[in-house]
Design an enzyme around this catalytic site. Structure first.
Site, PDB file in Angstrom:
ATOM      1  N   ASP A 165       0.812  -1.212   0.000  1.00 20.48           N
ATOM      2  CA  ASP A 165       0.000   0.000   0.000  1.00 20.48           C
ATOM      3  C   ASP A 165       0.848   1.266   0.000  1.00 20.48           C
ATOM      4  O   ASP A 165       1.616   1.503   0.928  1.00 20.48           O
ATOM      5  CB  ASP A 165      -0.906  -0.019   1.229  1.00 20.48           C
ATOM      6  CG  ASP A 165      -1.973   1.064   1.172  1.00 20.48           C
ATOM      7  OD1 ASP A 165      -1.968   1.850   0.204  1.00 20.48           O
ATOM      8  OD2 ASP A 165      -2.798   1.119   2.084  1.00 20.48           O
TER       9      ASP A 165
ATOM     10  N   ASP B 292      -1.971   8.085  -5.786  1.00 19.94           N
ATOM     11  CA  ASP B 292      -2.136   6.897  -4.944  1.00 19.94           C
ATOM     12  C   ASP B 292      -2.487   5.690  -5.798  1.00 19.94           C
ATOM     13  O   ASP B 292      -3.302   5.779  -6.712  1.00 19.94           O
ATOM     14  CB  ASP B 292      -3.254   7.171  -3.924  1.00 19.94           C
ATOM     15  CG  ASP B 292      -3.439   6.025  -2.955  1.00 19.94           C
ATOM     16  OD1 ASP B 292      -2.422   5.449  -2.512  1.00 19.94           O
ATOM     17  OD2 ASP B 292      -4.599   5.680  -2.648  1.00 19.94           O
TER      18      ASP B 292
END
Ligand code: NAG
Ligand code: NAG
Ligand code: NAG
Ligand code: NAG
Ligand code: NAG
Length: 442
Positions: free
Chosen positions: A112, A322
């Site tokens: 992540d 992201d």
């Protein structure tokens, strides 16, 4: 198998310890930097621990949209100064395999870019969630070491405590859904397999969490979290000079190709070069987890919509790039102007609707739409031409929707917009580069 051993500190100590392991099958390379490729598994791919064959494609797409909003909410609290909270493990989109220890023990973790810390479930478990793979055992690793309470490593952890008997540093990390992990803050050798069969790279003294108490929304085939953010304890930051501050990824088109793995590159392999490359400055911000860019606007059907109506004198990083958020999330007033421009670029007679959850506000019937507009996202110094696969998402047989949504709070350049681009981060030159690439073919 060959392993290239890379060392930051304690090189000699570790060399001796690792010699037994190394002598058996491994080649030791003293080169300072490495270059290799690894695999990112999409959470909805059949090889993912999150895979549920009973879910329809449409359900998965809607779930990904829902996750985008949940993730943005966690990002907003991170930005507003809530420390030690990271996006829920369930909200990430990719997983990665790494190995920890000597000899290596495999870990499948959520990879992540919105998270900083690497941790894995760790024996002895005071409280662990069920895990199908063996839980990591520090006792059988010759390279496991704890950190002490007074150490600068320990002091860099926002929420920490100390064992009374032996001064070992303990960490706690929490997630937006109250999932958490806590245990010993330790160092270990972390090994990543490259795409070339049989070659792997070992990084020594990587700080990670040996999680003795872990609970919340984890799945059974997942062992922990692999933080790829910008903070000091992320895998990326800790690989540091070994990868020359460079990593990149190429995300295959989501939903239609999730069964194909996406690629992640480190070191020189992560260089994005050649025809059609555009680059924009990379900024650090608060929190340091995120990667920030300067966003200037979007062009739709020849009409440019500026992000700022009056140009501020100084902007350093007004959007987060992201890999874990699917939608591109924009401030309401800017979103509204983009939505209007998209409508204007389409034939007037086409009926529009919003999706049943009202997450996405501009949807068309795919049978009625001939051409969707090409858009250009403008970053400082980089004009990124976005195809309809980057800007629209098919929610169902009746709905293809603009994959942007309004939010209150953090502005995010999401992963649908990055599909089929090679996206390269250079943390030393402080740039992010994009190159249109068919990621399935890599
Ligand atoms: C998405 O969120 C809505 C509203 O919270 C909920 O009703 C729906 O069940 C969710 N759908 C999926 C697929 O997660
Ligand atoms: C973990 O697995 C065991 C045995 O398979 C089962 O009895 C237990 O209920 C599971 N616990 C949870 C929290 O799922
Ligand atoms: C563990 O860490 C301590 C303190 O940094 C150090 O003195 C010791 O040599 C390390 N042990 C190993 C096996 O690396
Ligand atoms: C591994 O990745 C490199 C690029 O980093 C590529 O040149 C090579 O062909 C790949 N090898 C395999 C076996 O996929
Ligand atoms: C959507 O269309 C496909 C192909 O035309 C069809 O197989 C599928 O059943 C349809 N799904 C729904 C929910 O109607």
């Amino acid at each position: 198998m060959k392993t290239y051993l890379l060392s930051n500190t304690h090189f000699l100590t570790n060399l001796i310890i690792q010699l037994l392991y190394i002598l058996s099958l491994v080649m030791l390379v003293r080169s300072k930097s490495v270059s290799f490729t690894t695999t990112l598994i999409h959470r909805d791919s059949p090889t993912s621990p999150f895979y549920d064959p009973s879910l329809t494609l449409s359900w998965r797409v809607v779930a990904a949209m829902n996750r985008s909003f949940d993730r943005a909410r966690v990002f907003s609290s991170m930005r507003s100064g809530v420390t030690n909270i990271f996006p829920n493990p369930q909200l990430a989109n990719y997983l990665m395999k790494i190995s920890i220890g000597t000899p290596p023990q495999d870990i499948i973790g959520v990879a992540d870019t919105g998270s900083d810390i690497i941790w894995t479930q760790c024996e002895p478990c005071s409280y662990c969630f069920n895990q199908t793979r063996p839980v990591y055992k520090p006792r059988v690793s010759s390279t496991y070491n704890t950190t002490t309470c007074g150490s600068t490593t320990c002091m860099s952890v926002p929420v920490r405590s100390c064992t009374t008997n032996d001064n070992t540093c303990l960490y706690v990390v929490q997630y937006g859904d109250f999932s958490y992990s806590s245990g010993e803050l330790a160092t270990e050798t972390v090994t990543l397999d490259s795409n070339v069969t049989g070659i792997s790279f070992a990084f020594t003294n990587v700080v990670f969490g040996c999680g003795h108490r872990n609970a919340g929304m984890f799945t059974e085939d997942q062992s922990g979290i692999i933080g790829l953010g910008g903070g000091p304890f992320s895998l990326i930051t800790q690989m540091g000079s070994s990868i020359n501050g460079k990593f990149s990824y190429c995300l295959v088109q989501m939903f239609s190709h999730v069964e194909r793995s996406s690629k992640m590159y480190f070191g020189d392999a992560a260089t994005v070069s050649g025809d059609g490359v555009v680059s924009t400055p990379l900024f650090s911000g608060n929190p340091g987890t995120f990667y920030y860019l300067n966003f200037e606007g979007i062009t739709v059907g020849g009409q440019r919509i500026d992000f700022y109506t009056t140009k501020p004198t100084l902007v350093e990083g007004n959007i987060i790039i992201d890999s874990g958020t699917s939608l591109t999330l924009l401030p309401e007033s800017f979103y509204n102007r983009v939505q209007s421009a998209v409508r204007r670029s389409m034939p007037d007679i086409l009926p529009v609707h919003s999706d049943p959850q009202n997450n996405l506000r501009l949807c068309y019937n795919p049978l009625e739409v001939k051409d969707l507009p090409v858009m250009v996202a403008h970053f400082n110094g980089a004009d990124l031409e976005l195809d309809p696969i980057n800007t629209f998402v098919q929610l169902s047989n009746d709905s293809i929707c603009l994959a942007f949504a309004p939010v209150d709070g953090v502005v995010i350049f999401g992963n649908l917009a990055q599909m089929n681009f090679l996206v390269g981060y250079d943390l030393y030159k402080k740039t992010v580069s994009f190159k249109r690439t068919d990621c399935v073919k890599l």
